[in-house]
Write an enzyme that holds these catalytic residues in place. Sequence first.
Site, mmCIF file in Angstrom:
data_model
loop_
_atom_site.group_PDB
_atom_site.id
_atom_site.type_symbol
_atom_site.label_atom_id
_atom_site.label_comp_id
_atom_site.label_asym_id
_atom_site.label_seq_id
_atom_site.Cartn_x
_atom_site.Cartn_y
_atom_site.Cartn_z
ATOM 1 N N LYS A 1 0.836 -1.195 0.000
ATOM 2 C CA LYS A 1 0.000 0.000 0.000
ATOM 3 C C LYS A 1 0.868 1.240 0.000
ATOM 4 C CE LYS A 1 0.789 1.858 3.486
ATOM 5 N NZ LYS A 1 2.024 2.275 4.233
ATOM 6 N N TYR B 1 -4.433 4.077 6.520
ATOM 7 C CA TYR B 1 -4.997 3.168 7.530
ATOM 8 C C TYR B 1 -6.276 3.749 8.133
ATOM 9 C CZ TYR B 1 -0.650 0.542 7.325
ATOM 10 O OH TYR B 1 0.407 -0.206 6.886
HETATM 11 P P1 NAD Z 1 12.369 1.192 2.428
HETATM 12 O O1 NAD Z 1 12.903 2.482 1.952
HETATM 13 O O2 NAD Z 1 12.869 0.673 3.716
HETATM 14 O O3 NAD Z 1 12.568 0.064 1.322
HETATM 15 C C1 NAD Z 1 12.432 0.331 -0.060
HETATM 16 C C2 NAD Z 1 13.326 -0.586 -0.855
HETATM 17 O O4 NAD Z 1 13.206 -0.258 -2.237
HETATM 18 C C3 NAD Z 1 14.812 -0.473 -0.496
HETATM 19 O O5 NAD Z 1 15.373 -1.752 -0.389
HETATM 20 C C4 NAD Z 1 15.412 0.264 -1.690
HETATM 21 O O6 NAD Z 1 16.753 -0.093 -1.941
HETATM 22 C C5 NAD Z 1 14.504 -0.206 -2.818
HETATM 23 N N1 NAD Z 1 14.479 0.693 -3.975
HETATM 24 C C6 NAD Z 1 14.520 0.295 -5.255
HETATM 25 N N2 NAD Z 1 14.515 1.331 -6.080
HETATM 26 C C7 NAD Z 1 14.490 2.433 -5.313
HETATM 27 C C8 NAD Z 1 14.478 3.823 -5.605
HETATM 28 N N3 NAD Z 1 14.485 4.285 -6.866
HETATM 29 N N4 NAD Z 1 14.471 4.684 -4.568
HETATM 30 C C9 NAD Z 1 14.423 4.239 -3.294
HETATM 31 N N5 NAD Z 1 14.417 2.914 -2.957
HETATM 32 C C10 NAD Z 1 14.463 2.039 -3.968
HETATM 33 O O7 NAD Z 1 10.773 1.352 2.477
HETATM 34 P P2 NAD Z 1 9.727 0.416 3.212
HETATM 35 O O8 NAD Z 1 9.347 1.045 4.500
HETATM 36 O O9 NAD Z 1 10.167 -0.985 3.192
HETATM 37 O O10 NAD Z 1 8.450 0.605 2.251
HETATM 38 C C11 NAD Z 1 8.330 -0.063 1.005
HETATM 39 C C12 NAD Z 1 6.844 -0.175 0.621
HETATM 40 O O11 NAD Z 1 6.186 -0.935 1.624
HETATM 41 C C13 NAD Z 1 6.102 1.151 0.558
HETATM 42 O O12 NAD Z 1 5.160 1.101 -0.472
HETATM 43 C C14 NAD Z 1 5.398 1.250 1.902
HETATM 44 O O13 NAD Z 1 4.218 2.018 1.864
HETATM 45 C C15 NAD Z 1 5.094 -0.204 2.163
HETATM 46 N N6 NAD Z 1 5.006 -0.515 3.606
HETATM 47 C C16 NAD Z 1 3.918 -1.183 4.049
HETATM 48 C C17 NAD Z 1 3.791 -1.497 5.375
HETATM 49 C C18 NAD Z 1 2.604 -2.253 5.870
HETATM 50 O O14 NAD Z 1 2.428 -2.362 7.075
HETATM 51 N N7 NAD Z 1 1.809 -2.830 4.993
HETATM 52 C C19 NAD Z 1 4.785 -1.089 6.275
HETATM 53 C C20 NAD Z 1 5.897 -0.424 5.786
HETATM 54 C C21 NAD Z 1 5.996 -0.136 4.444
#
Ligand code: NAD
Length: 387
Positions: free
Chosen positions: A142, A227
């Site tokens: 999401k 949420y």
């Molecule tokens: P994060 O920044 O920790 O992870 C993102 C990943 O994408 C990294 O490994 C990064 O290297 C990679 N990536 C690839 N191309 C990229 C670019 N061009 N720029 C930046 N990063 C790039 O983020 P996250 O917190 O893991 O969030 C990722 C997704 O998951 C988002 O869509 C977020 O909304 C979703 N999320 C959902 C929940 C949930 O409870 N459902 C919780 C956290 C995050």
Amino acid sequence: MPDLLTSDTSRREFMRTLSLGAGGALASSSALASPLRWLAPGRKLGVALVGLGKYSTGQLAPALQQTRFCQLAGVVTGSPAKAAQWQKQYGVPAKSCYDYQTFDRIIDNPAIDIVYVVLPNALHAEYVVRAAQAGKHVICEKPMATSVADAQHMIAAMKKAGKQLSVGYRLHFEPHNQAMMRLGQTQAYGKINHLAADNGFKFGNDTPWRVNKELSGGGPLMDMGIYCLQGCLYTKGQVPVSVTAKFTPETGTGYFKEVEAGLSWQMRFADGTLADCRTSYAENMPGRLRADAASGWFELEPAFGYGGLAGKTSKNDGLLNLPNINQQAAQLDDFAQCVLQNKPTRVPGEMGLRDVQLLAAIYRAAETGQLVSTKDAGQLIDRTNAR
Ligand code: NAD
């Protein structure tokens, strides 16, 4: 029979049988109450995580160690060091590790059934479409997309591929939130007259893409406010007809040049019920979801975290005294069962699209200061828990 799924050929045969409709008959026979029993202890559906950031590392990979019907089988990462680490830590085979360029070769990997896209929001569309073209089922985090057009394109690509698309809405599988759906949708406390929800945290720039509009599509509304939006809709059991909204001012951190620091909005439902919501990247909020109904109130606080959720009701009836579970494992296993039994997920792409439409309407309301109609948004509601 228990070994039926240990080879790919026999598994494919099993899936063909299910998709031909025999699964329903088999599933309803008493001897095979669940065709999923055939899976244990053989091969589980393989999941490939795309993007090994915080959520994949901290939540999804550990959850995939607890799932019954699926398992971590592949990764897609731009970092060879991370790929090596995940091979070591989780036994992911080297041949199932891809980078963003080689990702499309996943089409030739029968060990991967489900691709889970866990990238910055604006990249969801590209990777969902590529996964569809590789013939995989998909879970997309999401918010599903940063534009309505992208969300529609993703749904169309998945339909063309004949594969299932689900959104990472873990709370639909969480007991406290399921109870809110049940209490609200069955009007256990009478008609709901008012809803309130808030969710936010103090952003510290550890994931800079979250305040880069091109990558995130927006600020805390896209990330945390979703949420509140979801919670109000599944508790009320309806989609609102209009919204008004207001941005909260920049806080002086310098982080919020492209996206909002916070936002409060009000949704109106067709029967006059109002929902007041608040989200922020400048304030730690507990995460709250409350319904005031004709004969009492019920609420969760915290409502939206990964654990420690708790609820209360005005009647002190214990209806929200429920266990905390591994939400991601429940979500992943439910989707694996949907794939195996060829039944629809309760959180499909169409629900993701509905929310992208509503988020866009909330931003429009905040930008214009006007009331914005949401009557054209998708009307899908998860009613699984009201039955
Ligand atoms: P994060 O920044 O920790 O992870 C993102 C990943 O994408 C990294 O490994 C990064 O290297 C990679 N990536 C690839 N191309 C990229 C670019 N061009 N720029 C930046 N990063 C790039 O983020 P996250 O917190 O893991 O969030 C990722 C997704 O998951 C988002 O869509 C977020 O909304 C979703 N999320 C959902 C929940 C949930 O409870 N459902 C919780 C956290 C995050």
